[in-house]
Design a protein around this motif. Structure first.
Motif, PDB file in Angstrom:
ATOM      1  N   THR A 176       0.823  -1.211   0.000  1.00  0.00           N
ATOM      2  CA  THR A 176       0.000   0.000   0.000  1.00  0.00           C
ATOM      3  C   THR A 176       0.857   1.261   0.000  1.00  0.00           C
ATOM      4  O   THR A 176       0.580   2.218  -0.738  1.00  0.00           O
ATOM      5  CB  THR A 176      -0.922   0.006   1.227  1.00  0.00           C
ATOM      6  N   ALA A 177       1.906   1.264   0.825  1.00  0.00           N
ATOM      7  CA  ALA A 177       2.780   2.433   0.902  1.00  0.00           C
ATOM      8  C   ALA A 177       3.488   2.676  -0.430  1.00  0.00           C
ATOM      9  O   ALA A 177       3.610   3.818  -0.886  1.00  0.00           O
ATOM     10  CB  ALA A 177       3.801   2.251   2.014  1.00  0.00           C
ATOM     11  N   LEU A 178       3.936   1.612  -1.063  1.00  0.00           N
ATOM     12  CA  LEU A 178       4.596   1.756  -2.364  1.00  0.00           C
ATOM     13  C   LEU A 178       3.616   2.251  -3.418  1.00  0.00           C
ATOM     14  O   LEU A 178       3.952   3.097  -4.248  1.00  0.00           O
ATOM     15  CB  LEU A 178       5.205   0.416  -2.784  1.00  0.00           C
ATOM     16  N   ALA A 179       2.383   1.739  -3.371  1.00  0.00           N
ATOM     17  CA  ALA A 179       1.367   2.172  -4.335  1.00  0.00           C
ATOM     18  C   ALA A 179       1.073   3.658  -4.206  1.00  0.00           C
ATOM     19  O   ALA A 179       0.815   4.346  -5.196  1.00  0.00           O
ATOM     20  CB  ALA A 179       0.092   1.356  -4.150  1.00  0.00           C
ATOM     21  N   SER A 180       1.133   4.182  -2.978  1.00  0.00           N
ATOM     22  CA  SER A 180       0.880   5.609  -2.776  1.00  0.00           C
ATOM     23  C   SER A 180       1.950   6.465  -3.424  1.00  0.00           C
ATOM     24  O   SER A 180       1.747   7.662  -3.657  1.00  0.00           O
ATOM     25  CB  SER A 180       0.800   5.919  -1.276  1.00  0.00           C
ATOM     26  N   ARG A 181       3.109   5.868  -3.727  1.00  0.00           N
ATOM     27  CA  ARG A 181       4.190   6.583  -4.407  1.00  0.00           C
ATOM     28  C   ARG A 181       4.300   6.157  -5.872  1.00  0.00           C
ATOM     29  O   ARG A 181       5.319   6.369  -6.510  1.00  0.00           O
ATOM     30  CB  ARG A 181       5.510   6.335  -3.678  1.00  0.00           C
ATOM     31  N   GLY A 182       3.239   5.549  -6.376  1.00  0.00           N
ATOM     32  CA  GLY A 182       3.192   5.205  -7.797  1.00  0.00           C
ATOM     33  C   GLY A 182       3.946   3.953  -8.174  1.00  0.00           C
ATOM     34  O   GLY A 182       4.247   3.744  -9.352  1.00  0.00           O
TER      35      GLY A 182
END
Length: 310
Positions: free
Chosen positions: A75-81
């Motif tokens: 989730t955290a990585l997805a928030s940074r694209g």
């Protein structure tokens, strides 16, 4: 003939061993053996191969590596694209490490990244290898191998904080060199990267990672100010053209709210374009202390000089 063959094999093995010696990344305690064709980067701590638009960047951060590892979630990585493709653990230089493979959209096409998070209870090391999706077959495993063979420099002394930087500033009794994250130098009142007091002053000076189209310098400076991640509600902007070691520059001040603490703060910023991008200086302090502290920011800024090697 046998002796000649043996000598040839020995030479190959010896040459391979020499070429595989890890190289310490400037400004860090980390050593890497980069893939063939990579050379030390001029604009960040790491290596690059401009011909294939690939790079390996090293970042050292204060604080336990375990905290950073826990934060590297899907989730955290997805928030940074970034899309997480693979996650595994590994032993790197005797330390437990987290190895991630991600995919990320870029203006020139999707890129792949191998990301290594390692370190100990006081220092986090992040090594990120980035390369085009089309180069995966040729580069992916070589970059992964370079990361896994990294030497972290655990227990060694930190290098000169100005090593490899394209600029110099002179600290003052009020603002002391605390350290750096990649090529962004930090000065604080305590001389440490964890100043503690939420009212304490922070002063940063660095250079962009690459060329940037500036256009109108005032407009660019105000736009760049709005991109400061730890602030919101920027207001009362005042600015003026100035010079920074002979370069055209723009200096401004503004009020804002600290996004983490909710405190009102004063921001000081100077930006000076150069052929490789731009230098950026930012000082942040709580609003009640601004009258006394902003002159200290300006005093350090007046000592700014470009390094002779650049």
């Amino acid at each position: 003939m046998m002796r000649s063959v043996s000598a040839a094999i020995l030479c190959v093995l010896t040459c391979a061993a020499v070429s595989a010696q890890p190289v310490r990344v400037r400004g860090t305690r980390v050593s890497l053996d980069p893939p063939s064709g990579f050379s030390p980067a001029a604009q960040f701590a790491g290596f690059q191969n401009a011909d294939v638009q690939s790079a390996i960047m090293v970042t050292e951060l204060p604080g336990p590596a375990s905290v950073m590892k826990r934060g590297m979630t899907k989730t955290a990585l997805a928030s940074r694209g970034m899309t997480l493709l693979q996650s595994s653990t590994a032993s790197v230089d005797g330390q437990d490490a987290l190895l991630l493979r991600v995919r990320q959209a870029a203006t020139s096409g999707d890129v792949l990244k191998w990301m290594l998070v390692a370190g100990d209870q006081t220092r986090t090391v992040m090594v990120v290898g980035t390369y085009p999706l089309a180069a995966d077959a040729a580069l992916g495993e070589a970059i992964k191998r370079s990361l896994l063979n990294a030497r972290l420099g655990i227990g060694t002394a930190a290098p000169d904080p100005f090593e490899g930087l394209r600029f110099r500033v002179t600290p003052t009794p009020f603002l002391k060199v605390a350290g750096r994250v990649n090529d962004m130098l930090t000065l604080t009142e305590t001389g440490t990267m964890t100043p503690g007091n939420p009212d304490a002053a922070l002063y940063f000076v660095g250079h962009s990672l690459g060329p940037v189209a500036i256009g109108d310098l005032r407009q660019f400076s105000e736009t760049r100010l709005a991109q400061t991640t730890r602030t919101r509600g920027i207001s009362d902007i005042t600015g003026r053209p100035t010079r920074l070691d002979g370069l055209e520059a723009y200096e401004l001040e503004a009020n804002a709210t600290d996004a983490q603490t909710g405190r009102r703060i004063r921001i000081y910023q100077t930006i000076a374009p150069d052929p490789g991008g731009y230098y950026i200086i930012q000082g942040i302090v709580s609003l009640p202390r601004a009258t006394a502290v902003v002159p200290e920011f300006k005093a350090v800024t007046r000592t700014f000089r470009r390094a002779a090697e650049h």
